[in-house]
Design a protein around this motif. Sequence first.
Motif, PDB file in Angstrom:
ATOM      1  N   CYS A 357       0.865  -1.185   0.000  1.00 35.40           N
ATOM      2  CA  CYS A 357       0.000   0.000   0.000  1.00 35.40           C
ATOM      3  C   CYS A 357       0.898   1.231   0.000  1.00 35.40           C
ATOM      4  O   CYS A 357       1.868   1.288   0.762  1.00 35.40           O
ATOM      5  N   LEU A 358       0.570   2.234  -0.809  1.00 34.78           N
ATOM      6  CA  LEU A 358       1.466   3.389  -0.845  1.00 34.78           C
ATOM      7  C   LEU A 358       1.399   4.183   0.466  1.00 34.78           C
ATOM      8  O   LEU A 358       2.373   4.804   0.857  1.00 34.78           O
ATOM      9  N   GLU A 359       0.267   4.165   1.114  1.00 32.18           N
ATOM     10  CA  GLU A 359       0.189   4.768   2.458  1.00 32.18           C
ATOM     11  C   GLU A 359       0.612   3.689   3.461  1.00 32.18           C
ATOM     12  O   GLU A 359      -0.103   2.710   3.663  1.00 32.18           O
TER      13      GLU A 359
ATOM     14  N   PRO B  93      -7.599   9.417 -10.073  1.00 35.15           N
ATOM     15  CA  PRO B  93      -7.334   8.799  -8.764  1.00 35.15           C
ATOM     16  C   PRO B  93      -8.158   7.556  -8.471  1.00 35.15           C
ATOM     17  O   PRO B  93      -9.353   7.517  -8.752  1.00 35.15           O
ATOM     18  N   GLN B  94      -7.497   6.578  -7.903  1.00 39.82           N
ATOM     19  CA  GLN B  94      -8.216   5.468  -7.278  1.00 39.82           C
ATOM     20  C   GLN B  94      -8.131   5.703  -5.767  1.00 39.82           C
ATOM     21  O   GLN B  94      -8.925   6.464  -5.241  1.00 39.82           O
ATOM     22  N   CYS B  95      -7.129   5.114  -5.091  1.00 43.22           N
ATOM     23  CA  CYS B  95      -7.036   5.440  -3.659  1.00 43.22           C
ATOM     24  C   CYS B  95      -6.639   6.896  -3.470  1.00 43.22           C
ATOM     25  O   CYS B  95      -6.937   7.503  -2.464  1.00 43.22           O
ATOM     26  N   GLY B  96      -5.939   7.444  -4.454  1.00 48.66           N
ATOM     27  CA  GLY B  96      -5.617   8.872  -4.445  1.00 48.66           C
ATOM     28  C   GLY B  96      -4.335   9.235  -3.719  1.00 48.66           C
ATOM     29  O   GLY B  96      -3.878  10.373  -3.818  1.00 48.66           O
ATOM     30  N   TYR B  97      -3.759   8.304  -3.013  1.00 45.49           N
ATOM     31  CA  TYR B  97      -2.647   8.639  -2.114  1.00 45.49           C
ATOM     32  C   TYR B  97      -1.431   9.177  -2.862  1.00 45.49           C
ATOM     33  O   TYR B  97      -0.740  10.063  -2.387  1.00 45.49           O
ATOM     34  N   CYS B  98      -1.156   8.633  -4.042  1.00 53.34           N
ATOM     35  CA  CYS B  98       0.027   9.076  -4.803  1.00 53.34           C
ATOM     36  C   CYS B  98      -0.238  10.337  -5.597  1.00 53.34           C
ATOM     37  O   CYS B  98       0.678  10.926  -6.158  1.00 53.34           O
ATOM     38  N   GLN B  99      -1.532  10.706  -5.710  1.00 56.29           N
ATOM     39  CA  GLN B  99      -1.893  11.635  -6.777  1.00 56.29           C
ATOM     40  C   GLN B  99      -1.435  13.078  -6.546  1.00 56.29           C
ATOM     41  O   GLN B  99      -1.156  13.784  -7.510  1.00 56.29           O
ATOM     42  N   SER B 100      -1.316  13.521  -5.296  1.00 55.63           N
ATOM     43  CA  SER B 100      -0.761  14.863  -5.096  1.00 55.63           C
ATOM     44  C   SER B 100       0.633  14.918  -5.694  1.00 55.63           C
ATOM     45  O   SER B 100       0.983  15.856  -6.420  1.00 55.63           O
ATOM     46  N   ILE B 129       5.593   6.450  -8.110  1.00 54.50           N
ATOM     47  CA  ILE B 129       4.917   5.153  -8.050  1.00 54.50           C
ATOM     48  C   ILE B 129       3.434   5.354  -7.798  1.00 54.50           C
ATOM     49  O   ILE B 129       3.050   6.175  -6.954  1.00 54.50           O
ATOM     50  N   CYS B 130       2.613   4.607  -8.522  1.00 55.81           N
ATOM     51  CA  CYS B 130       1.195   4.507  -8.188  1.00 55.81           C
ATOM     52  C   CYS B 130       0.910   3.036  -7.975  1.00 55.81           C
ATOM     53  O   CYS B 130       1.025   2.233  -8.890  1.00 55.81           O
ATOM     54  N   ARG B 131       0.543   2.696  -6.764  1.00 53.01           N
ATOM     55  CA  ARG B 131       0.342   1.278  -6.450  1.00 53.01           C
ATOM     56  C   ARG B 131      -1.037   0.798  -6.905  1.00 53.01           C
ATOM     57  O   ARG B 131      -1.265  -0.393  -7.027  1.00 53.01           O
ATOM     58  N   CYS B 132      -1.952   1.730  -7.133  1.00 55.55           N
ATOM     59  CA  CYS B 132      -3.223   1.331  -7.738  1.00 55.55           C
ATOM     60  C   CYS B 132      -3.040   1.189  -9.244  1.00 55.55           C
ATOM     61  O   CYS B 132      -3.939   0.780  -9.956  1.00 55.55           O
ATOM     62  N   ILE B 133      -1.881   1.542  -9.712  1.00 56.41           N
ATOM     63  CA  ILE B 133      -1.440   1.433 -11.110  1.00 56.41           C
ATOM     64  C   ILE B 133      -2.417   2.130 -12.050  1.00 56.41           C
ATOM     65  O   ILE B 133      -3.024   1.535 -12.930  1.00 56.41           O
ATOM     66  N   THR B 134      -2.515   3.419 -11.840  1.00 58.95           N
ATOM     67  CA  THR B 134      -3.348   4.260 -12.703  1.00 58.95           C
ATOM     68  C   THR B 134      -2.510   4.879 -13.827  1.00 58.95           C
ATOM     69  O   THR B 134      -2.890   5.903 -14.379  1.00 58.95           O
ATOM     70  N   TYR B 135      -1.383   4.257 -14.137  1.00 62.33           N
ATOM     71  CA  TYR B 135      -0.418   4.866 -15.066  1.00 62.33           C
ATOM     72  C   TYR B 135      -1.017   5.247 -16.422  1.00 62.33           C
ATOM     73  O   TYR B 135      -0.687   6.299 -16.981  1.00 62.33           O
TER      74      TYR B 135
HETATM   75  S1  FES Z   1      -4.094   6.130  -6.812  1.00 59.72           S
HETATM   76 FE1  FES Z   1      -3.542   4.737  -5.218  1.00 59.72          FE
HETATM   77  S2  FES Z   1      -1.388   4.851  -5.242  1.00 59.72           S
HETATM   78 FE2  FES Z   1      -1.945   5.988  -6.967  1.00 59.72          FE
END
Ligand code: FES
Lengths: 763, 152
Positions: A357-359, B93-100, B129-135
């Motif tokens: 998980c990235l977080e 965004p999926q989880c959004g965490y990487c998106q900022s 890195i985007c772990r939800c792989i929204t590349y």
């Molecule tokens: S949207 Fe989840 S890590 Fe990129």
Amino acid sequence: MTKHIKKVSGLSRREVLVGSAAGAGLVIGYSVLPNAVDSASKAIAAGNWDHQQFLSMDADGKATVHVTKCEIGQHVGTALAQAVAEELEIDWNDVRVNYPESHAKWGLHITGGSWSVNWTFDRNSRIGASARIALIEAGSKMMKAMPANCYAKNSRVYTADGSKSVSYKEILSSNTIDRTFSEEEMKSIKLKSFGEYSIVGQSKQPLDLPAKLDGSAKYGIDVFVPNMVYAIPIQNPTRYGAIPKAVDESAAKKIDGYVGAYVNKEGFTRVNTGYVVAIGETYWAAEKAAKALKIDWDLGENKNISSDDIRDESIRLQKDPNAGFLWVLEGDTDKGMKNAANKHTAVYETAIAYHGCLEPMNGVAYEKDGIMHIHSGHQSFTFAVGNTAAALGVEQDKIVCHQYYAGGGFGRRTEPDLHVLVAQTCKHVGRPVKLIFSREQDMMFDFHRSPTYQVIEGGEEFGRMTAMNHDVVAGWSTKRAAPGFMPDSVDKKGKVDQFSTNGSDHWYDIPNHKVRSINNELSDRALPVGFLRAVAPSWTFWAVESYLDEMAKKAGRDPLAFRLDHLTAAGKNAGTPPNSVGGAHRLRNALLVAAGRAGYGVKPLGKNEGMGMACVSSQERGSPTWTACVAEVKVDPNSGEVEVKKITVSMDVGTAVNPDGVRKQIEGSALYGISLALYENLTMKNGSIEQGNFDTWTPMRLNQVPEIETVLIQNGHYPAGTGEPATTVVAPAIANAIDNAVGARVRSLPITPEKIKSAMREA
Amino acid sequence: MNLSVNGSNQVVDAPGDTKLLWVIREHLRLTGTKFGCGLGLCGACTVHMNGEAVRSCQIELSDAEGTQITTIEGLGANGHHPVQKAWAEIEVPQCGYCQSGQMMNAAAFLNSNSAPSEKEIVDAQQGNICRCITYNRIKTAIKRASEIMQGA
Ligand code: FES
Ligand code: FES
């Protein structure tokens, strides 16, 4: 898993209440009422009814859908709100969602297994419908019409001819609604069917999108409370089993802002056998302290365990005829093997995997009025509350979990370890605590996907499989996390971890089929193993779908034709409503769609290029999502490098509640599967995970992403889960494509250039 | 120590070797900037320092003194930077965490190259890195943002 609503018998009844609280607005939810209480409003006003309030409306006519799920990137709240809104006949702009805190009344709280939409679509539709019915009844009275002659649309109730209407806002601001629906009445509400939807089936923008664009979305890591200290656990020398004997704080004490260390020597099973947490006034101080604390460790029983040891143990277990329990037993595989013209045996393996998980795992805890409050995005409050209460030695109602957006879940956030750690640290220090794992800790103290070892032996004659013997050896996560969920083996001789075996009970017609599920306890002990996106189907289909291609080749058949011949939906493969209606024919159809769309057998391919396919019924036999994939690859025979040029994924989702949302889930989960299949590898040495950060553990990056085409198949059947199945289908499709490109059969994940080159040499 | 964040001057009382990431998050409570790896390997903590994209987990407060810092909260007025608009349109965004971090990186990159090729986009963005792989959607959104910046 069991249904998440309590069954009640005796002197109470379970009903849906639609009522106004304090004379304004509306709350709608399931309640168990003593027979003496006869009014929804009275019960709601009393405030102490045991209820599951899934929907509320304010006097302005705005609706809030209460979602007992975690947003881990799948936009689940949006899909569940769409189901409510469709039947509520509300203007979509008037819909909000929230994520209530933990409470026993919600029953089993879990976000996983691709179950969320699949399990709750019907319930949420009925909740919306019951509120609509109550609103029509109240609105028709205002218009002096018969309810039966009125209808609702776009937040208004209309008379049949449309000449008069009244808005939800007008109804709710001037009426007290008091309506009870019995379970029978709820069941008998006629819901809309496929083709009649106006909100379901629309690609509504995710409700959580805007906050994720400007930095305002709040994750667990973003929570602040006054007087809070920071906590960082120390890296244990092994993944599991070490105990801190003594802690030397002398260097740490010199750090400005050092608060102390929480030392736990007794351990807690769902966390570790012992641990030390460094505490500081700031993150800076906690981080420095984590490095400065000197700990004398008892390394424990796993100090010498390596990945090779776990593998050796799997090999030994698989050879032992007495190991394991039966998961499938159809016909007589010995007889089926005897009659076969072609026989083939192959071994399939998968490496340890990390959720990533990235977080990183984190949480904030504080005590108020005797209640421990824990703030963190989490996939299972049931596990979090239960285990934290056990660790603190308090009743479960003394723990309250608050929900946040989660920066990835993938099954990692079903584990309660973080809640236990932060609550214990909070108790110890007597102040609010924010505990954050470093990336290194997150990678080491994951509950990893077990390494697996599988052997398939099978026979074929006249293009049909006569027998399949399948041994699945893996760590058993369910045994650790939820042993009560383990069903009996088919011969009733023991319990089987279905979440380590699902998928091996596939939908191909093979008259003689046996699956033996074997628990590798060394894997349980040293890792311990957890639930990683798609869980067992990501290894069982790896084996089955690779094997099907191998056997097709042996039999001189095209792998597409060979699969189709075995997907006849005969007997037990006919499927049952609502989830698996249509059975293997739907898988057959998905496979044909993927093959057709990808141009399988038609599209011209260059040298060292190949296409390969796979089809899966992930996740469980009771909740399959029919999914197929064709991968197109190019292999450099000199370096062994593989380039995935394109993948085509087709998925029969029955009904897509939010088609673009489904497409995002398919894209993300397919690429997650490719990342696992090609780029991610974890190894254990001396009981410790050898990798530590994104330099040694290397998930897919932007330059590695293939073209991806998704095809949604909708036929009006019940909505299927979409967040995991594509993860399981891509690896075998890629391996089959590599074999078709350069004649190299790789049977172990991850597929690396070395493995491809060595397979080419063997060929 | 003094620094300028999103156009306002801030005085921060923290040791000089505190990483800028934690100053931004803890001291200034601008939590849109995320912690992912702490080693400059994931890009979740990306902010602008004098207009350049930097990994704030790798910058010490003393080195940030006197600079102009921009975080996701200050990227565009009301979240209306072309990159944010494109991200909304493509629903990245999926989880959004990487998106900022993704958006901050993309915004600085597009500032230096407003009409990039596919290859330039890939090179510029692969540190994130985007772990939800929204590349795939990230690539599309960067192209779209470039169009918006050019008035399309
Ligand atoms: S949207 Fe989840 S890590 Fe990129
Ligand atoms: S947190 Fe700074 S690059 Fe990962």
